[in-house]
Design an enzyme around this catalytic site. Structure first.
Site, short mmCIF file in Angstrom:
data_model
loop_
_atom_site.label_atom_id
_atom_site.label_comp_id
_atom_site.label_asym_id
_atom_site.label_seq_id
_atom_site.Cartn_x
_atom_site.Cartn_y
_atom_site.Cartn_z
N ASP A 150 30.82 18.76 41.73
CA ASP A 150 30.73 18.23 42.87
C ASP A 150 29.36 18.52 43.65
O ASP A 150 28.37 19.23 44.02
CB ASP A 150 31.10 19.79 43.87
N ASP A 177 34.10 15.66 42.55
CA ASP A 177 33.33 15.49 43.57
C ASP A 177 32.07 14.79 43.77
O ASP A 177 30.99 15.52 42.98
CB ASP A 177 33.54 16.76 44.78
N HIS A 293 40.24 19.13 38.51
CA HIS A 293 39.19 18.98 39.49
C HIS A 293 39.15 20.53 39.76
O HIS A 293 38.05 21.36 40.42
CB HIS A 293 39.55 18.43 40.43
N HIS A 303 39.50 28.76 47.95
CA HIS A 303 40.51 27.70 46.92
C HIS A 303 41.65 28.33 46.35
O HIS A 303 42.20 27.89 45.09
CB HIS A 303 39.91 26.74 45.64
N VAL A 331 35.73 24.06 43.60
CA VAL A 331 34.78 26.46 43.31
C VAL A 331 33.45 25.47 43.35
O VAL A 331 33.39 25.78 42.65
CB VAL A 331 35.43 27.61 43.14
N HIS A 332 32.68 25.96 44.85
CA HIS A 332 31.19 26.10 44.98
C HIS A 332 30.15 27.30 44.38
O HIS A 332 29.62 27.61 45.18
CB HIS A 332 30.63 25.34 45.82
#
Length: 439
Positions: A150, A177, A293, A303, A331-332
């Site tokens: 990400d 991402d 991912h 998520h 998931v950030h």
């Protein structure tokens, strides 16, 4: 006896360090969000190679990818082991694509090799300067992987890339991402330029995320930009799709799976995965690593449950094969689990690590579910990157480095042991043969 004592002391020190880091994170005040990077217009000659990156292309071969604005530029890579002295030359192929009013440049893919292991090569693309340097990975342990998903194109992304550059890594793994172009095709170009300093010097192995799926029903294939620009060794690994593939390097068999292509028991990806796992030789590659991912083990509010269907279909295959580590993004934030299977701790399952914290523009996923699941060991919503240093066939040192005011902070660190030689693999050998050989 002396070696065992030293290992026990090292493990004790690491345990204390991890405990201290865990206590520290409770008081950690995260820096504020950062802006999206601005890329001023920088005109170059139309034949100038841009967005250069390299990836594996089978045993002892590397694929060099770059873009030019000149349609007549040749897909040629010249290379050698000393500067400006190119002993070898390889001819490749090119492609391009259109996306409504946008037309890509000429995208070149050229495979070079066979190459020597652990060797510095000098190369140039399209018979044009500048000269680039590529360090091939070693053929034996130790080997170091840098992992960050990400990424995006923010000031936090730049900080993460700067920290990864300080890491003496051999291969970069990216679980989806990449550019966050999200239909704005010029952002694929700026992302390629942003990562070029790193991606041109070490293999970057990627898989797709949801932000690569620029799908417009009937009109546009969702992955035309990603597939055109980031060609991975899917053909070399017997896959029919660039969205999933495998590769081997220095005793590690790595599978890059697709969260956004079919994965049920009747899908091509499922059948390819089963066939690929059935051919793994744990004596040659004692470590078995998987990337995709959408995480299967996730205690963040963000998520939740999105990976459940893929997990239900594919986790039994990974468990039967004795996968050691699974990396995911989406998931950030960062989270590391115990070895787990079927939603709970299991000493014969895989360690799951969510590392979707590279620096994306959407910000961090701050909220976690309470109480913390028993399988979750460490979780924190911060940007950063991970380093996996595999020392030998049985031991690897994993560390996660938080970005903190532009200085990398080692927040989580642990020794991991592979399942090779464990009772898990011997006990599961019959199950493994049964599951992986079923029609």
């Amino acid at each position: 006896m002396e070696q065992k004592l030293i290992m026990m002391v090292v493990l004790l020190v690491l345990a204390l360090a991890t405990a201290t880091a865990t206590a520290f994170t409770a008081e950690y005040v995260r820096p504020p969000p950062r802006k999206t990077l601005h890329f001023p217009w920088n005109p170059k000659p139309s034949s100038h190679p841009q967005q250069v990156h390299v990836s594996f292309a089978g045993d002892k071969h590397i694929r060099v990818t770059w873009v030019t604005n000149d349609e007549s530029s040749p897909s040629i890579v010249e290379y050698g082991i000393s500067p400006k002295n190119y002993s070898f030359k390889a001819q490749g192929e090119s492609t391009s694509y259109s996306y409504f009013l946008y037309s890509s440049g000429k995208i070149h893919h050229t495979v070079i090799g066979p190459l020597e292991d652990d060797t510095l090569y000098f190369y140039r693309c399209g018979e044009e300067d500048p000269e680039f340097q590529l360090k091939t990975p070693p053929s034996q342990f130790p080997i170091t992987f840098a992992i960050a998903g990400d990424l995006g194109q923010t000031e936090w992304t730049k900080s993460t890339l700067d920290h990864i550059e300080q890491c003496k890594y051999d291969v970069h793994l990216l679980p989806g991402d990449l550019s966050y172009a999200d239909y704005m095709q010029h952002k694929w170009d700026t992302f390629g330029d942003l990562v070029q300093p790193l991606a041109s010097s070490r293999p970057w192995m990627v898989t797709q995320g949801n932000h690569e799926k620029e799908n417009i029903p009937i009109l546009k294939d969702g992955f035309i930009s990603y597939n055109s620009r980031w060609k991975m060794p899917y053909e070399e690994s017997g896959s029919s799709s660039n969205l999933y593939y495998s590769f081997e390097v220095a005793g590690v068999h790595t599978l890059m799976l697709g969260s956004y292509t079919d994965y049920d028991k009747y899908s091509d990806q499922y059948n390819w995965l089963k066939a690929d796992l059935s051919k793994v030789d744990r004596e040659r590659t004692p470590w078995l690593v998987v990337l995709f991912h959408v995480p299967w083990y996730n205690s963040n509010n963000a998520h939740q449950g999105e990976g459940d269907e893929m997990m239900a279909a594919m986790e039994p295959l990974l468990y039967a094969a004795g996968v050691d580590i699974v990396f995911a993004g989406h998931v950030h934030a960062y989270e590391r689990s115990k070895r787990a299977y079927n939603g709970k701790s299991d000493p014969c399952g895989a360690v799951h690590i969510t590392i979707g914290d590279g620096g994306n523009r959407e910000g961090l996923a701050h909220k976690y579910r309470e109480p913390e699941p028993e399988w979750s060991i460490f979780r924190e919503a911060s940007f950063g990157h991970g380093e996996l240093m595999i020392m030998n066939s049985t031991h690897a040192l994993w560390s996660w480095h938080r970005n903190d005011d532009d200085e990398q902070v080692r927040s989580d660190q642990v020794w991991l042991t592979s399942l090779i030689g464990s009772q898990c693999l011997s006990e599961k050998s019959r199950e493994q043969r049964k599951i992986l050989s079923e029609p």
